[in-house]
Write an enzyme that holds these catalytic residues in place. Sequence first.
Site, PDB file in Angstrom:
ATOM      1  N   HIS A  73      13.083  26.625 -17.068  1.00 33.59           N
ATOM      2  CA  HIS A  73      13.503  25.284 -16.646  1.00 33.59           C
ATOM      3  C   HIS A  73      13.917  24.431 -17.837  1.00 33.59           C
ATOM      4  CE1 HIS A  73      11.656  26.471 -12.825  1.00 33.59           C
ATOM      5  NE2 HIS A  73      12.660  25.761 -12.348  1.00 33.59           N
ATOM      6  N   GLU A 130      13.486  31.897  -1.892  1.00 30.29           N
ATOM      7  CA  GLU A 130      13.374  32.369  -3.273  1.00 30.29           C
ATOM      8  C   GLU A 130      12.223  33.343  -3.446  1.00 30.29           C
ATOM      9  OE1 GLU A 130      12.937  28.903  -5.769  1.00 30.29           O
ATOM     10  OE2 GLU A 130      11.667  27.885  -4.331  1.00 30.29           O
ATOM     11  N   ASP A 159      14.524  32.155  -8.937  1.00 30.52           N
ATOM     12  CA  ASP A 159      13.204  32.721  -8.650  1.00 30.52           C
ATOM     13  C   ASP A 159      13.328  34.047  -7.905  1.00 30.52           C
ATOM     14  OD1 ASP A 159      11.034  31.196  -9.737  1.00 30.52           O
ATOM     15  OD2 ASP A 159      11.768  29.530  -8.529  1.00 30.52           O
ATOM     16  N   CYS A 210      21.649  27.912  -4.652  1.00 36.65           N
ATOM     17  CA  CYS A 210      21.506  26.848  -5.658  1.00 36.65           C
ATOM     18  C   CYS A 210      20.906  27.341  -6.962  1.00 36.65           C
ATOM     19  CB  CYS A 210      20.687  25.686  -5.100  1.00 36.65           C
ATOM     20  SG  CYS A 210      19.012  26.133  -4.670  1.00 36.65           S
TER      21      CYS A 210
HETATM   22  C1  PEP Z   1      15.864  28.770  -8.019  1.00 32.44           C
HETATM   23  O1  PEP Z   1      14.755  29.270  -8.107  1.00 32.44           O
HETATM   24  O2  PEP Z   1      16.938  29.424  -7.971  1.00 32.44           O
HETATM   25  C2  PEP Z   1      16.030  27.301  -7.955  1.00 32.44           C
HETATM   26  C3  PEP Z   1      17.190  26.743  -7.709  1.00 32.44           C
HETATM   27  O3  PEP Z   1      14.940  26.541  -8.203  1.00 32.44           O
HETATM   28  P1  PEP Z   1      14.301  26.345  -9.668  1.00 32.44           P
HETATM   29  O4  PEP Z   1      15.288  26.887 -10.690  1.00 32.44           O
HETATM   30  O5  PEP Z   1      14.051  24.890  -9.813  1.00 32.44           O
HETATM   31  O6  PEP Z   1      13.058  27.145  -9.594  1.00 32.44           O
HETATM   32 MG    MG Z   2      12.990  28.137  -7.727  1.00 34.11          MG
END
Ligand code: PEP
Ligand code: MG
Length: 514
Positions: free
Chosen positions: A164, A401, A423, A470
């Site tokens: 992140h 996810e 994820d 996403c």
């Molecule tokens: C993902 O896991 O693809 C996602 C969009 O959420 P994050 O990256 O915040 O875990």
């Molecule tokens: Mg995620």
Amino acid sequence: MGPLVRLSFESDRPRKAGLDEAGALRAALAAAGRDLLNLSARAGSGAAECLQFQLALLDDETHVEPAFARIADGLSADAAWRRIMDDLIHIYGADPSEYVRARRLDVADLRDRVLTALHGERRAEGPPAGAIVVAEDLPPSRFLELDWSDGGGIVLSRGSTMSHTAILARSSGVPMIVQVGDIPNASQAILDADAGSLELDPSEETLRAFVRTSAARAMRAPPAVRADLGAPATYRGERVQLLLNIEGPESLSHPASRFADGVGLMRTEFLFLGRNETPNEEAQLEVYRAVLRWAGDRPVTIRTVDAGGDKTIGGLSDEGEANPFLGMRGLRLSLRRPDFFAVQLRALARAAVNDRLKVMFPMVTVPSEFEAAKAMFYRIVETLRAEGREARVPELGMMVEVPAAALTIADFDAAFFSIGANDLTQFVMACDRANGTVSHLYDPMNPAVVELVRRVADHGRARGAPVSLCGDLAGDPAHTQSLLKYGLRELSMSPNSLPAVKSAILAIGEAVLV
Ligand code: PEP
Ligand code: MG
């Protein structure tokens, strides 16, 4: 180019004991106390309360004296302090009151603050503006504490491009390189994240050459942005929605945002990370309304807090889990903490009076969790209305996810789905996304991941439920055509990626016409 500043967040590295360990602990306690006083003078009321609690602990002889007794028994200052504080954390952690249990994180923070002072290092607050920050690893909360407004960069001995922190660095335009190994000390450096290189203590001549090339780069015309980026994207006659992944309203100031069809993912945990104060219902409502105002008649999907994993929020997330990405995070954590979750749901239910808002839950694993979250939303709307406030249940969807959710997708009664490929890839490929040493296996286009993506996209089409993607994969123009072929028509990405992905879709359309 900038000064190289080493930050350490590791409080458990061995430290060489000196002749006067009691004196060393006394000095570290005094330094930590000074830091806390300074912070508390600057902090808002929520944070000040936590800092006052830590100051009170420091002043409390019953907590501090046993550490000196351990030193007298022969322990080093850090071992003694750690043992006393760990015992205290254990006592707080076992308390029946949720409130007292939550305080153990403040105790852990105080433990680490004193240990950092014992190591003769400073905490992350305040490397000079424009510094190149060197660390073993950098948690997202620390990234957010630092001021990047004057540039700067990040060099990590470990780290990963999928963490992140990397997502935040990319969306804020902060150059970052990872997996560099041991980095020697230096006073100045040149970091070229495009080339993946770091030059330590460059010569005068190299510095001059760098200044010349960067000036030339700045003068060069920006990469061709197609004039028709405002045109709607289509594929095989169907409209493709290009949406934004944002951390908050500030992400919307990116110039590419105006080409977006709305917000596909607002990661609300970033409203809580690296902040001195936890935003209350009114403060959250104001943020959600600001995003909706920006969007006008475009859709906005807000995700409830996805804390845990590499995003720890003091007072909420668990500390010290052996496998935090598989642990108490996302919706699991929110359901365990209804006191905290209710505040966010109340703000969302009030914001949902604007019918462009959709809400989704992260890390959903089994249908009962999703049902529990929906039921809580309905109850909260009833309570708000009973209080005489305007509130509405928006369309409620879920992130897909977790492989179990993707495999049993037909069992979820959701208004829409959003595939979290970041994820999903880490779980399907058994690769910790924050561990760059296994990044060669972390492949979101591996057939095993693609099979699940297609499965969810097919299910959405068959049931008439929208499906977006996403994860970072959505922002990679090299894979745009494949994602469209899998049947996806909603891609949500960081504003930085939008021009390239939109250009790729417009080019596919032209290629078909030719
Ligand atoms: C993902 O896991 O693809 C996602 C969009 O959420 P994050 O990256 O915040 O875990
Ligand atoms: Mg995620």
